[in-house]
Design a protein around this motif. Structure first.
Motif, PDB file in Angstrom:
ATOM      1  N   ASP A  98       0.816  -1.214   0.000  1.00  0.00           N
ATOM      2  CA  ASP A  98       0.000   0.000   0.000  1.00  0.00           C
ATOM      3  C   ASP A  98       0.852   1.267   0.000  1.00  0.00           C
ATOM      4  O   ASP A  98       0.390   2.335  -0.424  1.00  0.00           O
ATOM      5  N   ILE A  99       2.097   1.168   0.494  1.00  0.00           N
ATOM      6  CA  ILE A  99       2.964   2.334   0.638  1.00  0.00           C
ATOM      7  C   ILE A  99       3.968   2.449  -0.496  1.00  0.00           C
ATOM      8  O   ILE A  99       4.400   3.553  -0.851  1.00  0.00           O
ATOM      9  N   GLU A 100       4.315   1.349  -1.120  1.00  0.00           N
ATOM     10  CA  GLU A 100       5.329   1.362  -2.178  1.00  0.00           C
ATOM     11  C   GLU A 100       5.022   2.363  -3.295  1.00  0.00           C
ATOM     12  O   GLU A 100       5.932   3.068  -3.761  1.00  0.00           O
ATOM     13  N   PRO A 101       3.757   2.486  -3.760  1.00  0.00           N
ATOM     14  CA  PRO A 101       3.497   3.483  -4.819  1.00  0.00           C
ATOM     15  C   PRO A 101       3.838   4.906  -4.399  1.00  0.00           C
ATOM     16  O   PRO A 101       4.277   5.709  -5.238  1.00  0.00           O
ATOM     17  N   TYR A 102       3.674   5.217  -3.119  1.00  0.00           N
ATOM     18  CA  TYR A 102       4.024   6.557  -2.637  1.00  0.00           C
ATOM     19  C   TYR A 102       5.537   6.773  -2.697  1.00  0.00           C
ATOM     20  O   TYR A 102       6.003   7.873  -2.985  1.00  0.00           O
ATOM     21  N   ARG A 103       6.287   5.707  -2.420  1.00  0.00           N
ATOM     22  CA  ARG A 103       7.745   5.833  -2.506  1.00  0.00           C
ATOM     23  C   ARG A 103       8.169   6.176  -3.931  1.00  0.00           C
ATOM     24  O   ARG A 103       9.015   7.057  -4.137  1.00  0.00           O
ATOM     25  N   ARG A 104       7.587   5.483  -4.901  1.00  0.00           N
ATOM     26  CA  ARG A 104       7.950   5.734  -6.296  1.00  0.00           C
ATOM     27  C   ARG A 104       7.611   7.165  -6.707  1.00  0.00           C
ATOM     28  O   ARG A 104       8.414   7.846  -7.352  1.00  0.00           O
ATOM     29  N   GLN A 105       6.428   7.608  -6.322  1.00  0.00           N
ATOM     30  CA  GLN A 105       6.013   8.957  -6.707  1.00  0.00           C
ATOM     31  C   GLN A 105       6.871  10.023  -6.018  1.00  0.00           C
ATOM     32  O   GLN A 105       7.250  11.029  -6.634  1.00  0.00           O
ATOM     33  N   PHE A 106       7.211   9.809  -4.745  1.00  0.00           N
ATOM     34  CA  PHE A 106       8.014  10.795  -4.033  1.00  0.00           C
ATOM     35  C   PHE A 106       9.438  10.827  -4.575  1.00  0.00           C
ATOM     36  O   PHE A 106      10.059  11.895  -4.653  1.00  0.00           O
ATOM     37  N   ALA A 107       9.968   9.657  -4.956  1.00  0.00           N
ATOM     38  CA  ALA A 107      11.306   9.616  -5.550  1.00  0.00           C
ATOM     39  C   ALA A 107      11.336  10.394  -6.859  1.00  0.00           C
ATOM     40  O   ALA A 107      12.299  11.119  -7.147  1.00  0.00           O
ATOM     41  N   GLU A 108      10.268  10.286  -7.632  1.00  0.00           N
ATOM     42  CA  GLU A 108      10.203  11.036  -8.881  1.00  0.00           C
ATOM     43  C   GLU A 108      10.121  12.533  -8.600  1.00  0.00           C
ATOM     44  O   GLU A 108      10.776  13.346  -9.271  1.00  0.00           O
ATOM     45  N   PHE A 109       9.319  12.914  -7.605  1.00  0.00           N
ATOM     46  CA  PHE A 109       9.225  14.324  -7.220  1.00  0.00           C
ATOM     47  C   PHE A 109      10.594  14.888  -6.858  1.00  0.00           C
ATOM     48  O   PHE A 109      10.987  15.967  -7.320  1.00  0.00           O
ATOM     49  N   MET A 110      11.358  14.159  -6.051  1.00  0.00           N
ATOM     50  CA  MET A 110      12.676  14.647  -5.648  1.00  0.00           C
ATOM     51  C   MET A 110      13.623  14.757  -6.834  1.00  0.00           C
ATOM     52  O   MET A 110      14.424  15.691  -6.914  1.00  0.00           O
ATOM     53  N   ALA A 111      13.520  13.820  -7.761  1.00  0.00           N
ATOM     54  CA  ALA A 111      14.404  13.843  -8.933  1.00  0.00           C
ATOM     55  C   ALA A 111      14.069  15.006  -9.856  1.00  0.00           C
ATOM     56  O   ALA A 111      14.963  15.595 -10.470  1.00  0.00           O
ATOM     57  N   VAL A 112      12.794  15.362  -9.957  1.00  0.00           N
ATOM     58  CA  VAL A 112      12.365  16.427 -10.855  1.00  0.00           C
ATOM     59  C   VAL A 112      12.559  17.802 -10.233  1.00  0.00           C
ATOM     60  O   VAL A 112      13.112  18.721 -10.854  1.00  0.00           O
TER      61      VAL A 112
END
Length: 287
Positions: free
Chosen positions: A111-125
């Motif tokens: 349930d939490i893994e998708p948030y990790r992916r999205q937050f990692a993308e936010f930090m990269a962008v």
């Protein structure tokens, strides 16, 4: 130096210093909740109706055994949903802080893994720089407190109309770093009332860290809201002028809370007459 703790009773969160437990300040979110939310009544009703219709046979069997229990189960549909969403939101907030600090997050619940992916993308962008996270914004002036998610520095180009364009790599020689109060939202939607919350943090008197060390609240250039869901994210600004305007509205809500908690208690005097006693005379009042 005095550590700050918080407590929740009856749905209202308060903050207090451990050396002054009797001096309790309402939380920023509790004050913002003073706003009328007419849509909630319909939403609560729809949640209960959907649960009943989706499980009508089970509900009938439950009602045959325990009618009151069945009623509580249906009536509590919205509460259970918000409680479950709140648990996911809390875990996501903890994850975001650890990721911002560069800490290892390990294996995550599905349930939490998708948030990790999205937050990692936010930090990269966006490439934000973390200054502080999860400290307390405290206002003796207006008597409130609350924990903000993050104080970030973000690189932007400021346009003539005052709006920003992200420039994380500094490609534009005119780009600058701005200091912003940041809030993470994992709900389905972002409501304009988040500006009230951000304004309260940004214009508080001071910041208090977990050890109780105080420092003056800096001048912020604005605020940002990261709306993040398992499907995507958006980075939404609240510019300084709107933040300042929102502060005025927030302080109106702070006064409304004083009315709810104190002012209305003495607003009405004792009846001068009633159906059972008729007219209350001056002699009776003095007696």
């Amino acid at each position: 130096m005095a550590k700050v703790q918080n407590d929740e009773k009856g749905g209202s969160r308060v903050y207090f210093r451990v050396i002054e437990p009797e001096k309790r300040l309402p939380s920023v979110t509790t004050i913002v909740d003073m706003l009328p939310k007419k849509f909630l009544a319909r939403w609560n009703a729809n949640m209960a109706a959907d649960l009943a219709l989706d499980s009508i046979d089970y509900l009938q069997r439950m009602a045959d055994r325990d009618r009151e229990g069945a009623k509580r189960w249906v009536a509590g549909a919205a509460w259970r949903y918000t409680t479950d969403r709140g648990k996911i939101g809390s875990k996501a907030h903890d994850l975001f802080e650890r990721m911002m600090r560069g800490q290892s997050v390990g294996r995550l619940h599905p349930d939490i893994e998708p948030y990790r992916r999205q937050f990692a993308e936010f930090m990269a962008v966006v490439k934000p720089v973390l200054v502080r996270a999860e400290d307390v914004a405290w206002s003796d002036t207006h008597r409130y407190a609350g924990s903000f998610d993050a104080w970030l520095m973000v690189r932007v180009t400021i346009l003539p109309d005052g709006t920003w364009v992200l420039d994380p790599d500094g490609d534009n020689p005119l780009s600058v770093w701005v200091n912003v109060i940041a809030d993470w939202k994992t709900s389905k939607s972002v409501w304009p009332s988040v500006a009230l919350q951000m304004a309260a943090y940004a214009f508080a008197d001071k910041i208090i860290d977990p050890e109780g060390t105080e420092s003056p609240m800096p001048i912020f250039d604005g605020a940002v809201v990261l709306h993040i869901t398992p499907e995507g994210w958006s980075f939404i600004p609240v510019y300084h002028a709107e933040l300042l305007s929102a502060l005025a509205w927030f302080l109106h809500l702070r006064e409304t809370m004083d009315w709810e908690r104190e002012g209305q208690r003495k607003a009405l005097g004792k009846p001068l007459a009633s159906s059972s006693k008729g007219l209350v005379t001056g002699t009776e009042r003095r007696g």
